[in-house]
Design a protein around this motif. Structure first.
Motif, PDB file in Angstrom:
ATOM      1  N   ASP A   1      51.681  19.641 168.726  1.00 48.30           N
ATOM      2  CA  ASP A   1      50.589  20.540 168.022  1.00 48.30           C
ATOM      3  C   ASP A   1      49.973  21.641 168.893  1.00 48.30           C
ATOM      4  O   ASP A   1      49.219  22.387 167.925  1.00 48.30           O
ATOM      5  CB  ASP A   1      49.661  19.521 167.476  1.00 48.30           C
ATOM      6  N   LYS A   2      50.105  21.647 169.980  1.00 47.76           N
ATOM      7  CA  LYS A   2      49.516  22.791 170.699  1.00 47.76           C
ATOM      8  C   LYS A   2      49.973  24.148 170.829  1.00 47.76           C
ATOM      9  O   LYS A   2      49.479  25.014 171.432  1.00 47.76           O
ATOM     10  CB  LYS A   2      49.250  22.230 172.203  1.00 47.76           C
ATOM     11  N   LEU A   3      51.298  23.998 170.263  1.00 47.15           N
ATOM     12  CA  LEU A   3      52.037  25.190 170.454  1.00 47.15           C
ATOM     13  C   LEU A   3      51.788  26.287 169.287  1.00 47.15           C
ATOM     14  O   LEU A   3      51.191  25.771 168.276  1.00 47.15           O
ATOM     15  CB  LEU A   3      53.485  24.956 170.086  1.00 47.15           C
ATOM     16  N   SER A   4      51.786  27.531 169.584  1.00 51.28           N
ATOM     17  CA  SER A   4      51.340  28.431 168.316  1.00 51.28           C
ATOM     18  C   SER A   4      52.368  28.444 167.488  1.00 51.28           C
ATOM     19  O   SER A   4      53.786  27.950 167.670  1.00 51.28           O
ATOM     20  CB  SER A   4      51.445  29.703 169.095  1.00 51.28           C
ATOM     21  N   ALA A   5      52.485  28.961 166.272  1.00 52.14           N
ATOM     22  CA  ALA A   5      53.385  29.088 165.397  1.00 52.14           C
ATOM     23  C   ALA A   5      54.579  29.739 165.856  1.00 52.14           C
ATOM     24  O   ALA A   5      55.682  29.110 165.476  1.00 52.14           O
ATOM     25  CB  ALA A   5      52.852  29.955 164.158  1.00 52.14           C
ATOM     26  N   ASP A   6      54.593  30.700 166.609  1.00 48.63           N
ATOM     27  CA  ASP A   6      55.573  31.587 167.122  1.00 48.63           C
ATOM     28  C   ASP A   6      56.382  30.484 168.174  1.00 48.63           C
ATOM     29  O   ASP A   6      57.643  30.668 168.175  1.00 48.63           O
ATOM     30  CB  ASP A   6      55.150  32.815 167.600  1.00 48.63           C
ATOM     31  N   GLU A   7      55.675  29.778 169.036  1.00 48.01           N
ATOM     32  CA  GLU A   7      56.366  29.117 169.868  1.00 48.01           C
ATOM     33  C   GLU A   7      57.034  27.722 169.245  1.00 48.01           C
ATOM     34  O   GLU A   7      58.194  27.399 169.723  1.00 48.01           O
ATOM     35  CB  GLU A   7      55.453  28.325 170.951  1.00 48.01           C
ATOM     36  N   LEU A   8      56.327  27.184 168.356  1.00 48.30           N
ATOM     37  CA  LEU A   8      56.955  26.248 167.448  1.00 48.30           C
ATOM     38  C   LEU A   8      58.182  26.740 166.603  1.00 48.30           C
ATOM     39  O   LEU A   8      59.235  26.053 166.655  1.00 48.30           O
ATOM     40  CB  LEU A   8      56.194  25.683 166.374  1.00 48.30           C
ATOM     41  N   LYS A   9      58.319  28.005 166.371  1.00 46.85           N
ATOM     42  CA  LYS A   9      59.425  28.583 165.519  1.00 46.85           C
ATOM     43  C   LYS A   9      60.580  28.742 166.460  1.00 46.85           C
ATOM     44  O   LYS A   9      61.660  28.359 166.490  1.00 46.85           O
ATOM     45  CB  LYS A   9      59.073  29.932 165.162  1.00 46.85           C
ATOM     46  N   GLN A  10      60.381  29.198 167.957  1.00 47.15           N
ATOM     47  CA  GLN A  10      61.279  29.339 168.853  1.00 47.15           C
ATOM     48  C   GLN A  10      62.085  27.905 169.323  1.00 47.15           C
ATOM     49  O   GLN A  10      63.143  27.810 169.271  1.00 47.15           O
ATOM     50  CB  GLN A  10      60.683  29.891 170.068  1.00 47.15           C
TER      51      GLN A  10
END
Length: 152
Positions: free
Chosen positions: A42-51
């Protein structure tokens, strides 16, 4: 029937991309909210989560650059013998003597050496190319050669 087949083939890549996106977006759903938060995702940004979703789904992002080298065609140099005449008086060569030919080419002495000659006006010359030593010049009536390079 053919238009439908063509339409289906054109949309196939888009359908695969949509299916991958739905699989990638389901990571949060597959883990559940508690596991997702416990893993720190949940700490990941939307872009990091997408990667991360793309990596799990097996989607590889590859950037391919095609480098096209522009080849400049040089005209093939002509290595055939040159028979011409020198413009003006000739008294030999010493050091860095320049030779102006009647065909407009200008050559310069490229190796040390001297030749003392009697005064000649517009003597005939012959230039010969050797693949090892390059160009050499000989004045008609003399048995001496001098290494030269073209400057014009």
């Amino acid at each position: 029937m053919k238009p439908f087949l063509l339409f289906t083939l054109l949309l196939l890549p888009f359908g695969q991309a949509i299916a991958q996106q739905s699989d990638a977006a389901s990571l949060r759903e597959r883990m559940g909210p508690e596991q997702f938060k416990a893993a720190g995702l949940d700490k990941l940004s939307a872009d990091e989560l997408k990667q991360l979703d793309n990596w799990i789904a097996g989607v590889k992002t590859v950037v391919v650059e095609k480098v096209v080298e522009k080849q400049i065609e040089k005209p093939a140099e002509d290595f055939s013998d040159i028979n011409s005449t020198l413009v003006g008086e000739f008294r030999g060569w010493r050091g860095y003597t320049e030779f102006t030919l009647a065909n407009g080419q200008v050559w310069m002495q490229a190796a040390p050496g001297e030749l003392f000659a009697s005064k000649l006006t517009n003597p005939k010359v012959r230039l010969v190319h050797n693949y090892i030593s390059g160009w050499k010049l000989q004045v008609d009536g003399y048995n001496s050669w001098v290494k030269v390079r073209r400057i014009k």
